[in-house]
Design a protein around this motif. Structure first.
Motif, mmCIF file in Angstrom:
data_model
loop_
_atom_site.group_PDB
_atom_site.id
_atom_site.type_symbol
_atom_site.label_atom_id
_atom_site.label_comp_id
_atom_site.label_asym_id
_atom_site.label_seq_id
_atom_site.Cartn_x
_atom_site.Cartn_y
_atom_site.Cartn_z
ATOM 1 N N UNK A 139 55.011 16.129 42.426
ATOM 2 C CA UNK A 139 54.557 17.877 42.712
ATOM 3 C C UNK A 139 54.642 18.402 44.241
ATOM 4 N N UNK A 140 55.134 19.004 44.790
ATOM 5 C CA UNK A 140 54.884 18.974 45.985
ATOM 6 C C UNK A 140 54.444 20.811 46.686
ATOM 7 N N UNK A 141 53.482 20.902 47.781
ATOM 8 C CA UNK A 141 53.707 21.932 48.397
ATOM 9 C C UNK A 141 54.018 21.949 49.192
ATOM 10 N N UNK A 184 56.229 25.629 46.642
ATOM 11 C CA UNK A 184 55.493 24.772 45.421
ATOM 12 C C UNK A 184 56.648 24.132 45.078
ATOM 13 N N UNK A 185 57.097 23.097 44.303
ATOM 14 C CA UNK A 185 58.115 22.064 43.680
ATOM 15 C C UNK A 185 57.291 20.933 43.305
ATOM 16 N N UNK A 186 58.818 20.532 42.045
ATOM 17 C CA UNK A 186 57.911 19.432 41.330
ATOM 18 C C UNK A 186 59.549 18.639 40.598
ATOM 19 N N UNK A 187 59.572 17.279 41.154
ATOM 20 C CA UNK A 187 60.736 16.534 40.898
ATOM 21 C C UNK A 187 60.565 15.704 40.134
ATOM 22 N N UNK A 188 61.574 15.508 39.193
ATOM 23 C CA UNK A 188 61.653 14.473 38.115
ATOM 24 C C UNK A 188 62.175 13.306 39.733
ATOM 25 N N UNK A 241 50.122 10.964 47.146
ATOM 26 C CA UNK A 241 50.314 10.881 48.220
ATOM 27 C C UNK A 241 50.136 11.904 48.876
ATOM 28 N N UNK A 242 49.441 10.911 50.378
ATOM 29 C CA UNK A 242 49.464 11.520 51.196
ATOM 30 C C UNK A 242 50.083 11.578 52.666
ATOM 31 N N UNK A 243 50.477 12.578 53.654
ATOM 32 C CA UNK A 243 51.202 12.134 54.258
ATOM 33 C C UNK A 243 50.603 12.308 55.642
ATOM 34 N N UNK A 265 51.427 15.476 50.311
ATOM 35 C CA UNK A 265 52.627 14.900 50.272
ATOM 36 C C UNK A 265 53.367 15.546 49.303
ATOM 37 N N UNK A 266 52.595 14.800 47.456
ATOM 38 C CA UNK A 266 53.252 15.048 46.402
ATOM 39 C C UNK A 266 51.423 14.790 45.828
#
Length: 469
Positions: A310-312, A320-324, A108-110, A93-94
């Motif tokens: 950081x998310x796939x 792919x994305x990253x967020x604060x 974080x594992x979904x 997940x992230x």
């Protein structure tokens, strides 16, 4: 006395009587609002105070994972693989950037609608702990505060209580606002006039000082609620010209729905029937987690405010994305990344979001005590303690004043009419807060129709023997 003087005196008395009737009418609404709201006000104040100190409490609760390694970390994709092995059937997940070089990695594992937080030693790849996100202490407090751990029904109940609390505070300000130049008992209590005056002043003075802060907290908390927040979400989707995702949730059901989308890999969205050999869903569709090693340096170079996730690719976000995920939402930013090259595709800051998102972001940050700590936290504690004082003093006043055999509501008069200004304000408030408007309408129908032929109930509630028709 001449005729003109008599008419003037009659008009003065009539005006005074009408003001007293309006005052008593508003007092009744204030009383019944408090009767319903006070238990919720105390509950929300206590849970809200605890949540205010999330930045201090979470590191304390997770201190055992702050110093776990002394060697060089292995590749991020290897750490993710270790975390996935601890949650069979899970997907990434992230991945959270290291808070410190010696700290455990949080992954974080979904799995379905659930998200598990896995703590991994970045050097040895040993899994230290696995916990469901919703079972973490501060997350439990979050749901206790927002929906009483009752899901959608709890969210609606909390929203209803918050709406009535807004009415209670506004009517209280009208009742207690000084009408003369004497501010004793309004801005500061009288401490030498006996216990009855003391409790009356404690209620009035506390209400005057904390009402503005409390009203802001109540209004800024509405975007999280199921009904009001759902309408706001619809408004945002209709008018906000932005593809960015909503940065706040509207209850656990919404969180689970978003988690399901985030945990569903992208290719599965296009080929839902596809199944290939592999240990995890990600392996089954060929999702390459080594892309994390390529995008990681780019994310680090952007120097986002921590924590950074950081998310796939997923059904929710196809790249792919990253967020604060900074507590102060004005510091947040979102990155879109090319998983093949690791290059930055785009960066969206808080100030590039729609105006509605920015307004709510500031409101949420202040509500959570994060915008200007520690003063923001101090103001939050002051407001919460003030609301608890307001509630306890209200109970004492009611218990001392209530006549035997009745509820103790201010008695109504059959001749009392709702002034047009009061009706207009109540209608506007009911439109702005639909649950409040619907419940007020129900109360009026019960009073005028349901209790018409129930004299004992009318006497107990302090209603007039005859209804206005």
């Amino acid at each position: 006395m001449n005729a003109g003087g008599a008419a003037s005196e009659l008009a003065r008395v009539t005006t005074g009587t009408r003001r007293q009737q309006v005052y008593r009418l508003i007092w009744r609404w204030h009383f019944y609002a408090g009767l319903f709201c006070l238990p919720f006000v105390v509950w929300l104040s206590i849970t809200g105070m605890i949540y205010l100190f999330k930045p201090q409490l979470e590191p304390l609760l997770e201190r055992r994972y702050a110093h776990v390694t002394g060697g060089p970390p292995q590749a991020a994709s290897a750490q993710v693989a270790a975390a996935l092995a601890a949650v069979p059937g899970g997907v990434l997940n992230a991945y959270e950037l290291h808070a410190a070089p010696e700290a455990a990695t949080r992954v974080l594992v979904g799995k379905g609608a659930q998200i598990n937080r896995v703590f991994v030693d970045p050097s040895s790849l040993r899994v230290l702990h696995v916990v469901n996100e919703n079972d973490r202490f501060m997350r439990v407090i979050f749901y206790l505060h927002g929906e009483l751990l009752l899901g959608t029904a709890g969210s609606v109940l909390v929203e209803l209580a918050a709406s009535w609390t807004i009415l209670m505070l506004l009517s209280g300000l009208y009742l207690w606002w000084p009408r003369t130049h004497r501010f004793c008992g309004v801005l500061f209590p009288r401490l030498r006039h006996g216990s009855r005056t003391f409790w009356r002043d404690m209620h009035a003075v506390t209400g005057v000082w904390v009402s503005c802060f409390a009203l802001f907290l109540l209004v800024s908390g509405l975007p999280w609620s199921k009904s009001w927040g759902g309408m706001l979400q619809t408004l945002r989707q209709t008018y906000a010209r932005s593809a960015s995702a909503q940065d706040w949730s509207i209850g656990s059901a919404h969180d689970r729905a978003v988690a399901s989308l985030q945990n569903a890999p992208l290719r599965a969205a296009f080929m839902p029937g596809m199944r290939m050999p592999g240990d995890t869903e990600a392996a089954a569709i060929g999702l390459d987690y080594t892309a994390l090693d390529r995008v990681l340096p780019t994310v680090i170079a952007q120097q986002l405010a921590p924590p950074v996730l950081i998310s796939p690719p997923s059904r929710f976000a196809p790249t792919w994305a990253a967020r604060s995920d900074a507590e102060d939402r004005s510091l947040r930013a979102d990155l879109v990344l090319d998983g093949t090259s690791g290059a930055l595709v785009s960066r969206t800051t808080f100030f590039q979001r729609p105006l509605l998102d920015r307004i709510i972001g500031y409101g949420v940050a202040i509500h959570e005590g994060r915008l200007f700590p520690p003063l923001n936290q101090i103001l939050g504690v002051f407001t919460a303690l003030g609301l608890i004082t307001l509630s306890s003093s209200a109970v004492v006043l009611w218990w001392r004043r209530r006549p035997a055999g009745v509820l103790g509501a201010p008695p109504a008069h059959a001749q009392t009419r709702y002034p047009m200004l009061v009706v207009t304000l109540l209608v506007l408030l009911g439109i702005a807060l639909p649950l409040l408007g619907a419940s007020m309408l129900v109360m009026l129908l019960v009073e005028r129709i349901g209790l018409r032929h129930w004299p004992r109930a009318r006497h107990f509630l302090g209603l007039a023997p005859k209804l206005d028709v």
